[in-house]
Design a protein around this motif. Sequence first.
Motif, PDB file in Angstrom:
ATOM      1  N   LEU A 293       0.822  -1.218   0.000  1.00 20.56           N
ATOM      2  CA  LEU A 293       0.000   0.000   0.000  1.00 20.56           C
ATOM      3  C   LEU A 293       0.855   1.266   0.000  1.00 20.56           C
ATOM      4  CD1 LEU A 293      -2.737  -0.959   2.654  1.00 20.56           C
ATOM      5  CD2 LEU A 293      -2.756  -1.406   0.189  1.00 20.56           C
ATOM      6  N   THR A 294       2.114   1.130  -0.357  1.00 21.98           N
ATOM      7  CA  THR A 294       3.023   2.268  -0.347  1.00 21.98           C
ATOM      8  C   THR A 294       4.204   1.986  -1.253  1.00 21.98           C
ATOM      9  OG1 THR A 294       4.216   3.812   1.088  1.00 21.98           O
ATOM     10  CG2 THR A 294       4.422   1.469   1.620  1.00 21.98           C
ATOM     11  N   PHE A 295       4.887   3.049  -1.596  1.00 17.45           N
ATOM     12  CA  PHE A 295       6.175   2.926  -2.270  1.00 17.45           C
ATOM     13  C   PHE A 295       7.265   2.996  -1.207  1.00 17.45           C
ATOM     14  CE2 PHE A 295       3.408   4.507  -5.635  1.00 17.45           C
ATOM     15  CZ  PHE A 295       3.756   3.665  -6.686  1.00 17.45           C
ATOM     16  N   PRO A 296       8.440   2.440  -1.483  1.00 16.27           N
ATOM     17  CA  PRO A 296       9.512   2.459  -0.482  1.00 16.27           C
ATOM     18  C   PRO A 296       9.951   3.884  -0.121  1.00 16.27           C
ATOM     19  CG  PRO A 296      10.005   0.895  -2.244  1.00 16.27           C
ATOM     20  CD  PRO A 296       8.810   1.693  -2.683  1.00 16.27           C
ATOM     21  N   ALA A 297      10.225   4.089   1.160  1.00 15.74           N
ATOM     22  CA  ALA A 297      10.731   5.388   1.633  1.00 15.74           C
ATOM     23  C   ALA A 297      12.014   5.725   0.893  1.00 15.74           C
ATOM     24  CB  ALA A 297      10.976   5.340   3.132  1.00 15.74           C
ATOM     25  N   GLY A 298      12.184   6.997   0.593  1.00 17.64           N
ATOM     26  CA  GLY A 298      13.399   7.453  -0.073  1.00 17.64           C
ATOM     27  C   GLY A 298      13.365   7.346  -1.586  1.00 17.64           C
ATOM     28  N   THR A 299      12.215   6.957  -2.145  1.00 18.41           N
ATOM     29  CA  THR A 299      12.104   6.875  -3.599  1.00 18.41           C
ATOM     30  C   THR A 299      11.288   8.057  -4.118  1.00 18.41           C
ATOM     31  OG1 THR A 299      10.063   5.566  -3.565  1.00 18.41           O
ATOM     32  CG2 THR A 299      12.169   4.342  -3.525  1.00 18.41           C
ATOM     33  N   LEU A 300      11.450   8.366  -5.403  1.00 16.69           N
ATOM     34  CA  LEU A 300      10.658   9.442  -6.001  1.00 16.69           C
ATOM     35  C   LEU A 300       9.173   9.096  -6.020  1.00 16.69           C
ATOM     36  CD1 LEU A 300      13.006  10.575  -8.905  1.00 16.69           C
ATOM     37  CD2 LEU A 300      12.467  11.814  -6.798  1.00 16.69           C
ATOM     38  N   ASP A 301       8.865   7.807  -6.231  1.00 17.98           N
ATOM     39  CA  ASP A 301       7.457   7.411  -6.181  1.00 17.98           C
ATOM     40  C   ASP A 301       6.864   7.662  -4.794  1.00 17.98           C
ATOM     41  OD1 ASP A 301       7.083   6.624  -8.832  1.00 17.98           O
ATOM     42  OD2 ASP A 301       7.785   4.585  -8.448  1.00 17.98           O
TER      43      ASP A 301
ATOM     44  N   GLN B 241      -3.011   9.698 -12.227  1.00 18.61           N
ATOM     45  CA  GLN B 241      -2.135   9.192 -13.282  1.00 18.61           C
ATOM     46  C   GLN B 241      -2.517   7.798 -13.756  1.00 18.61           C
ATOM     47  OE1 GLN B 241       1.683   9.457 -11.440  1.00 18.61           O
ATOM     48  NE2 GLN B 241       1.621  11.683 -11.333  1.00 18.61           N
ATOM     49  N   GLY B 242      -3.639   7.287 -13.341  1.00 23.54           N
ATOM     50  CA  GLY B 242      -4.038   5.940 -13.744  1.00 23.54           C
ATOM     51  C   GLY B 242      -5.307   5.559 -13.032  1.00 23.54           C
ATOM     52  N   PRO B 243      -5.530   4.271 -12.846  1.00 29.12           N
ATOM     53  CA  PRO B 243      -6.732   3.881 -12.110  1.00 29.12           C
ATOM     54  C   PRO B 243      -6.654   4.284 -10.636  1.00 29.12           C
ATOM     55  CG  PRO B 243      -5.366   1.951 -12.558  1.00 29.12           C
ATOM     56  CD  PRO B 243      -4.751   3.119 -13.296  1.00 29.12           C
ATOM     57  N   PHE B 244      -5.423   4.505 -10.152  1.00 28.30           N
ATOM     58  CA  PHE B 244      -5.205   4.947  -8.777  1.00 28.30           C
ATOM     59  C   PHE B 244      -4.523   6.304  -8.804  1.00 28.30           C
ATOM     60  CE2 PHE B 244      -4.841   0.258  -8.856  1.00 28.30           C
ATOM     61  CZ  PHE B 244      -6.053  -0.031  -8.234  1.00 28.30           C
ATOM     62  N   LEU B 245      -4.421   6.933  -7.654  1.00 27.86           N
ATOM     63  CA  LEU B 245      -3.821   8.267  -7.600  1.00 27.86           C
ATOM     64  C   LEU B 245      -2.382   8.279  -8.113  1.00 27.86           C
ATOM     65  CD1 LEU B 245      -5.265   9.474  -4.190  1.00 27.86           C
ATOM     66  CD2 LEU B 245      -5.862  10.309  -6.471  1.00 27.86           C
ATOM     67  N   ILE B 246      -1.648   7.207  -7.828  1.00 30.33           N
ATOM     68  CA  ILE B 246      -0.259   7.111  -8.277  1.00 30.33           C
ATOM     69  C   ILE B 246      -0.158   5.995  -9.314  1.00 30.33           C
ATOM     70  CG2 ILE B 246       2.168   6.985  -7.555  1.00 30.33           C
ATOM     71  CD1 ILE B 246       0.671   9.262  -6.200  1.00 30.33           C
ATOM     72  N   GLY B 247      -0.825   6.167 -10.422  1.00 26.81           N
ATOM     73  CA  GLY B 247      -0.700   5.234 -11.532  1.00 26.81           C
ATOM     74  C   GLY B 247      -1.374   3.901 -11.299  1.00 26.81           C
ATOM     75  N   GLU B 248      -0.582   2.838 -11.408  1.00 31.56           N
ATOM     76  CA  GLU B 248      -1.099   1.474 -11.344  1.00 31.56           C
ATOM     77  C   GLU B 248      -1.054   0.882  -9.936  1.00 31.56           C
ATOM     78  OE1 GLU B 248      -2.457  -0.090 -14.024  1.00 31.56           O
ATOM     79  OE2 GLU B 248      -2.143   1.802 -15.096  1.00 31.56           O
ATOM     80  N   THR B 249      -0.615   1.655  -8.945  1.00 31.13           N
ATOM     81  CA  THR B 249      -0.413   1.125  -7.597  1.00 31.13           C
ATOM     82  C   THR B 249      -1.415   1.729  -6.616  1.00 31.13           C
ATOM     83  OG1 THR B 249       1.942   0.845  -8.065  1.00 31.13           O
ATOM     84  CG2 THR B 249       1.275   0.799  -5.745  1.00 31.13           C
ATOM     85  N   PHE B 250      -2.191   0.865  -5.982  1.00 28.92           N
ATOM     86  CA  PHE B 250      -3.129   1.272  -4.931  1.00 28.92           C
ATOM     87  C   PHE B 250      -2.320   1.561  -3.671  1.00 28.92           C
ATOM     88  CE2 PHE B 250      -5.904   0.110  -1.345  1.00 28.92           C
ATOM     89  CZ  PHE B 250      -7.018   0.883  -1.623  1.00 28.92           C
ATOM     90  N   THR B 251      -2.501   2.758  -3.094  1.00 32.70           N
ATOM     91  CA  THR B 251      -1.730   3.168  -1.917  1.00 32.70           C
ATOM     92  C   THR B 251      -2.657   3.701  -0.824  1.00 32.70           C
ATOM     93  OG1 THR B 251      -1.412   5.485  -2.596  1.00 32.70           O
ATOM     94  CG2 THR B 251       0.213   3.862  -3.423  1.00 32.70           C
ATOM     95  N   ILE B 252      -2.046   4.033   0.301  1.00 30.85           N
ATOM     96  CA  ILE B 252      -2.816   4.614   1.395  1.00 30.85           C
ATOM     97  C   ILE B 252      -3.474   5.928   0.987  1.00 30.85           C
ATOM     98  CG2 ILE B 252      -1.491   3.437   3.188  1.00 30.85           C
ATOM     99  CD1 ILE B 252      -0.031   6.101   3.716  1.00 30.85           C
ATOM    100  N   ALA B 253      -2.920   6.630   0.008  1.00 31.96           N
ATOM    101  CA  ALA B 253      -3.547   7.867  -0.473  1.00 31.96           C
ATOM    102  C   ALA B 253      -4.926   7.575  -1.048  1.00 31.96           C
ATOM    103  CB  ALA B 253      -2.656   8.543  -1.510  1.00 31.96           C
ATOM    104  N   ASP B 254      -5.070   6.442  -1.728  1.00 30.07           N
ATOM    105  CA  ASP B 254      -6.373   6.060  -2.273  1.00 30.07           C
ATOM    106  C   ASP B 254      -7.370   5.772  -1.160  1.00 30.07           C
ATOM    107  OD1 ASP B 254      -5.890   5.912  -5.271  1.00 30.07           O
ATOM    108  OD2 ASP B 254      -4.294   4.595  -4.553  1.00 30.07           O
TER     109      ASP B 254
END
Length: 194
Positions: free
Chosen positions: A74-82, A140-153
């Motif tokens: 549900l997240t991208f790794p800390a320290g990444t641009l994503d 940017q896609g089906p989710f707020l950050i493209g193809e990845t469902f995250t806590i923002a969604d």
Amino acid sequence: MYEVIGSKTSRAFRILWALEELGEAYQYSPEKPHSERVTSLNPSGKIPILKDGDTAIPDSTAILTYLADKHGKLTFPAGTLDRARQDAVTHCILDEIDAVLWTAARHSFALPEELRVPSVKESLKWEYARNIDRLMQRVQGPFLIGETFTIADIILTHCGNWAYSAKFPTENKEFAQYCKNMRARPAFQRVRDM
């Protein structure tokens, strides 16, 4: 096992949904804000609270971030641009959507009656609709950050449901479809049907 303390009609819904998405075991303990148990764990009396062992964690976004980081989902790794993009969208939602809804709620029931300003709600509804339009331009896609469902969604969908309940109108068709898609997720439906 985690324990989620709060009411599923509050921001605790976000935590329950995340745990369902993660497939983690938890106990749900319905509690109202400022109950004796809640105040013993969080002096502000606010919900939700997540207990992990003997540690109580307040604040829905802090809890979501903790769970996502701990389980690597549900997240991208800390320290990444994503992750930076995810955090930027998350903070935008908190500042421009959640805060507007909470201000309206405070002037509906949370503040002492003599301090409520009901007329402020019209300007908040306008601000909410404008902010939703701006936010949806970033999708940017089906989710707020493209193809990845995250806590923002999770946060944004919860805010959309909250706004609907509070009769905050929005004519943004993309947002309506986005929320419909998010509510169709099996984990969301399991919490809704609890």
